[in-house]
Structure formats: structure tokens, C-alpha cells
Design a protein around this motif. Structure first.
Motif, PDB file in Angstrom:
ATOM      1  N   LEU A   1     -32.194  -4.503  35.851  1.00 18.62           N
ATOM      2  CA  LEU A   1     -30.616  -4.161  36.197  1.00 18.62           C
ATOM      3  C   LEU A   1     -30.447  -3.961  37.657  1.00 18.62           C
ATOM      4  O   LEU A   1     -29.408  -4.296  38.167  1.00 18.62           O
ATOM      5  N   VAL A   2     -31.389  -3.110  38.154  1.00 20.24           N
ATOM      6  CA  VAL A   2     -31.510  -3.068  39.562  1.00 20.24           C
ATOM      7  C   VAL A   2     -31.830  -3.990  40.454  1.00 20.24           C
ATOM      8  O   VAL A   2     -31.015  -4.373  41.460  1.00 20.24           O
ATOM      9  N   LEU A   3     -32.480  -5.128  39.840  1.00 19.38           N
ATOM     10  CA  LEU A   3     -32.667  -6.175  40.560  1.00 19.38           C
ATOM     11  C   LEU A   3     -31.274  -7.043  40.493  1.00 19.38           C
ATOM     12  O   LEU A   3     -30.790  -7.687  41.532  1.00 19.38           O
ATOM     13  N   CYS A   4     -30.499  -7.208  39.570  1.00 15.51           N
ATOM     14  CA  CYS A   4     -29.057  -7.855  39.352  1.00 15.51           C
ATOM     15  C   CYS A   4     -28.220  -7.096  40.376  1.00 15.51           C
ATOM     16  O   CYS A   4     -27.583  -7.629  40.838  1.00 15.51           O
TER      17      CYS A   4
ATOM     18  N   GLY B   1     -30.316 -19.877  44.183  1.00 10.85           N
ATOM     19  CA  GLY B   1     -30.627 -20.412  42.756  1.00 10.85           C
ATOM     20  C   GLY B   1     -31.492 -19.410  41.816  1.00 10.85           C
ATOM     21  O   GLY B   1     -30.947 -19.409  40.824  1.00 10.85           O
ATOM     22  N   PHE B   2     -32.321 -18.533  42.316  1.00 13.88           N
ATOM     23  CA  PHE B   2     -32.754 -17.519  41.811  1.00 13.88           C
ATOM     24  C   PHE B   2     -32.108 -16.508  41.369  1.00 13.88           C
ATOM     25  O   PHE B   2     -31.873 -16.124  40.190  1.00 13.88           O
ATOM     26  N   ALA B   3     -31.015 -15.955  42.092  1.00 10.94           N
ATOM     27  CA  ALA B   3     -30.115 -14.982  42.005  1.00 10.94           C
ATOM     28  C   ALA B   3     -29.055 -15.679  40.832  1.00 10.94           C
ATOM     29  O   ALA B   3     -28.906 -14.556  40.103  1.00 10.94           O
ATOM     30  N   ARG B   4     -28.858 -16.711  41.036  1.00 14.77           N
ATOM     31  CA  ARG B   4     -27.864 -17.440  39.761  1.00 14.77           C
ATOM     32  C   ARG B   4     -28.509 -17.243  38.431  1.00 14.77           C
ATOM     33  O   ARG B   4     -27.736 -16.748  37.586  1.00 14.77           O
ATOM     34  N   VAL B   5     -29.653 -17.718  38.453  1.00 14.00           N
ATOM     35  CA  VAL B   5     -30.318 -17.609  37.012  1.00 14.00           C
ATOM     36  C   VAL B   5     -30.637 -16.225  36.313  1.00 14.00           C
ATOM     37  O   VAL B   5     -30.286 -15.951  35.330  1.00 14.00           O
ATOM     38  N   VAL B   6     -30.758 -15.199  37.518  1.00 14.46           N
ATOM     39  CA  VAL B   6     -30.842 -13.755  36.756  1.00 14.46           C
ATOM     40  C   VAL B   6     -29.639 -13.214  36.552  1.00 14.46           C
ATOM     41  O   VAL B   6     -29.456 -12.486  35.764  1.00 14.46           O
ATOM     42  N   LEU B   7     -28.653 -13.624  37.375  1.00 16.05           N
ATOM     43  CA  LEU B   7     -27.277 -12.937  37.086  1.00 16.05           C
ATOM     44  C   LEU B   7     -26.677 -13.801  35.892  1.00 16.05           C
ATOM     45  O   LEU B   7     -25.975 -13.004  34.996  1.00 16.05           O
ATOM     46  N   VAL B   8     -27.073 -15.035  35.561  1.00 16.42           N
ATOM     47  CA  VAL B   8     -26.905 -15.520  34.198  1.00 16.42           C
ATOM     48  C   VAL B   8     -27.204 -15.017  33.266  1.00 16.42           C
ATOM     49  O   VAL B   8     -26.681 -14.846  32.011  1.00 16.42           O
ATOM     50  N   THR B   9     -28.631 -14.860  33.594  1.00 11.40           N
ATOM     51  CA  THR B   9     -29.331 -14.161  32.274  1.00 11.40           C
ATOM     52  C   THR B   9     -28.790 -12.856  32.028  1.00 11.40           C
ATOM     53  O   THR B   9     -28.645 -12.445  30.703  1.00 11.40           O
ATOM     54  N   ALA B  10     -28.283 -12.104  32.841  1.00 12.72           N
ATOM     55  CA  ALA B  10     -27.847 -10.738  32.690  1.00 12.72           C
ATOM     56  C   ALA B  10     -26.498 -10.937  31.983  1.00 12.72           C
ATOM     57  O   ALA B  10     -26.179  -9.967  31.190  1.00 12.72           O
ATOM     58  N   ALA B  11     -25.781 -11.783  32.325  1.00 11.31           N
ATOM     59  CA  ALA B  11     -24.449 -11.870  31.741  1.00 11.31           C
ATOM     60  C   ALA B  11     -24.570 -12.493  30.089  1.00 11.31           C
ATOM     61  O   ALA B  11     -23.871 -11.924  29.369  1.00 11.31           O
TER      62      ALA B  11
ATOM     63  N   ILE C   1     -19.006  -4.946  31.928  1.00 17.25           N
ATOM     64  CA  ILE C   1     -20.069  -5.331  33.038  1.00 17.25           C
ATOM     65  C   ILE C   1     -20.184  -6.855  32.935  1.00 17.25           C
ATOM     66  O   ILE C   1     -20.283  -7.763  33.836  1.00 17.25           O
ATOM     67  N   LEU C   2     -20.070  -7.477  31.538  1.00 18.46           N
ATOM     68  CA  LEU C   2     -19.940  -8.982  31.456  1.00 18.46           C
ATOM     69  C   LEU C   2     -18.994  -9.721  32.219  1.00 18.46           C
ATOM     70  O   LEU C   2     -19.334 -10.784  33.015  1.00 18.46           O
ATOM     71  N   CYS C   3     -17.664  -9.363  32.389  1.00 20.02           N
ATOM     72  CA  CYS C   3     -16.610  -9.901  33.096  1.00 20.02           C
ATOM     73  C   CYS C   3     -16.882  -9.722  34.514  1.00 20.02           C
ATOM     74  O   CYS C   3     -16.690 -10.587  35.246  1.00 20.02           O
ATOM     75  N   LEU C   4     -17.374  -8.526  35.114  1.00 15.73           N
ATOM     76  CA  LEU C   4     -17.939  -8.497  36.348  1.00 15.73           C
ATOM     77  C   LEU C   4     -18.884  -9.323  36.917  1.00 15.73           C
ATOM     78  O   LEU C   4     -18.945 -10.055  38.119  1.00 15.73           O
ATOM     79  N   LEU C   5     -20.019  -9.561  35.801  1.00 21.42           N
ATOM     80  CA  LEU C   5     -21.033 -10.540  36.310  1.00 21.42           C
ATOM     81  C   LEU C   5     -20.568 -11.893  36.381  1.00 21.42           C
ATOM     82  O   LEU C   5     -20.808 -12.818  37.158  1.00 21.42           O
ATOM     83  N   VAL C   6     -19.471 -12.441  35.314  1.00 21.54           N
ATOM     84  CA  VAL C   6     -19.225 -13.617  35.201  1.00 21.54           C
ATOM     85  C   VAL C   6     -18.133 -13.867  36.361  1.00 21.54           C
ATOM     86  O   VAL C   6     -18.189 -15.196  37.000  1.00 21.54           O
ATOM     87  N   LEU C   7     -17.548 -12.917  36.760  1.00 19.11           N
ATOM     88  CA  LEU C   7     -16.699 -13.165  37.977  1.00 19.11           C
ATOM     89  C   LEU C   7     -17.306 -13.189  39.328  1.00 19.11           C
ATOM     90  O   LEU C   7     -16.974 -14.187  40.165  1.00 19.11           O
TER      91      LEU C   7
END
Length: 157
Positions: free
Chosen positions: A62-65, A81-91, A116-122
Motif C-alpha cells: 500500500l505504501v508502494l501504491c 507501465g509498472f506503476a499502472r500495473v501496480v495501481l490496477v492490481t490495488a484497484a 479507495i477503489l474510486c480514488l485509484l480508478v480515478l
């Protein structure tokens, strides 16, 4: 302006969630160790250490996200690319946890997880996906390819 605010808010909320989850896992690990609980003959020391490890792993993820979302907010650029994959995984994880939370804990936990899901997706949607710097777009046909049937391509005289 809005996307920086959303990404920054997502980073703050993810850090808060990491702190809460690490605290919950510390309490659970200590409770397991102090009570000498055993589930189906499992070693209580192993169970408490596994709980500590799981809490540390979840907190680190979660701190990485949060760091990736904060970088997107500070730079005002789309996550790579890596950040998107991590954030999509968290979402996706928060979506699944939201469904489980409403069943096991209640609507308050569902609302927090959904926020939290909405903030990640946004954060992912407000920043457009990074495009390749070199060459034509991925979906464009090569320039020397013949046009598809029924489509006329203008020619330069």
C-alpha cells in the motif's frame, strides 16, 4: 488540477490504510501469541509471525501504491507501465475486498473500501495512458500497406 488532487488524495488515503492494516495485524499477531491459540494443530508462534509478515507485506504494498500515486500527482504525468500495473492490481484487490467487507464486516467497511477503489480508478482514468514516443500509434496500419477493401486512401500528386 483535479487529477493532481485525486492522485494526492489517493496517496494520503493509501498511507492511512497501510498504517491501519499494519496496526490491525500487530494486534492480531500479539493476540495469537499471547493466547497460545492453535487452529487444527498449527504452531502459535508460526501463526503470529505469519500474521506480522502479512501485515508488513500489505503495508509495504500500500505504501508502494501511495508513492506511485504521489509521483503521478507531483509530476502531473500519467503513471508509467509498472506503476499502472501496480495501481490496477490495488484497484482490483480493493474491489474484491469491498465485496467481502460488506458481507463480513458491514456497510461502513464497504464504503471505505469503495472510496479507495474510486480514488485509484480515478487516478488511472484521469491521466491518459502514456503513448509511445517513437513511431505511429499502435492501431495505425503501416504507411506502405494497401488500404482495406472498400476504403480509398488519398494520394499525393
Amino acid at each position: 488540477m483535479l487529477r493532481r488532487l485525486v492522485a494526492g488524495l489517493a496517496a494520503i488515503v493509501l498511507v492511512a490504510e497501510a498504517v491501519v492494516l499494519v496496526f490491525v495485524h500487530i494486534v492480531l499477531g500479539r493476540t495469537t501469541a499471547n493466547q497460545s491459540m492453535s487452529i487444527a494443530g498449527s504452531d502459535p508462534d508460526v501463526m503470529s509471525k505469519a500474521t506480522y509478515g502479512l501485515g508488513a507485506g500489505m503495508g509495504a504494498f500500500l505504501v508502494l501504491c501511495a508513492v506511485l500515486a504521489a509521483l503521478a500527482a507531483v509530476r502531473d504525468r500519467a503513471p508509467g507501465g509498472f506503476a499502472r500495473v501496480v495501481l490496477v492490481t490495488a484497484a482490483v484487490t480493493h474491489g474484491v475486498l469491498g465485496v467481502l467487507a460488506v458481507v463480513l464486516i458491514g456497510w461502513g467497511a464497504f464504503a471505505a473500501t469503495s472510496l479507495i477503489l474510486c480514488l485509484l480508478v480515478l487516478t488511472l482514468v484521469l491521466y491518459p495512458a502514456p503513448r509511445a514516443q517513437d513511431g505511429p500509434p499502435q492501431d495505425a496500419p503501416p504507411q506502405d500497406a494497401p488500404p482495406p477493401l472498400g476504403e480509398l486512401r488519398p494520394t499525393n500528386p
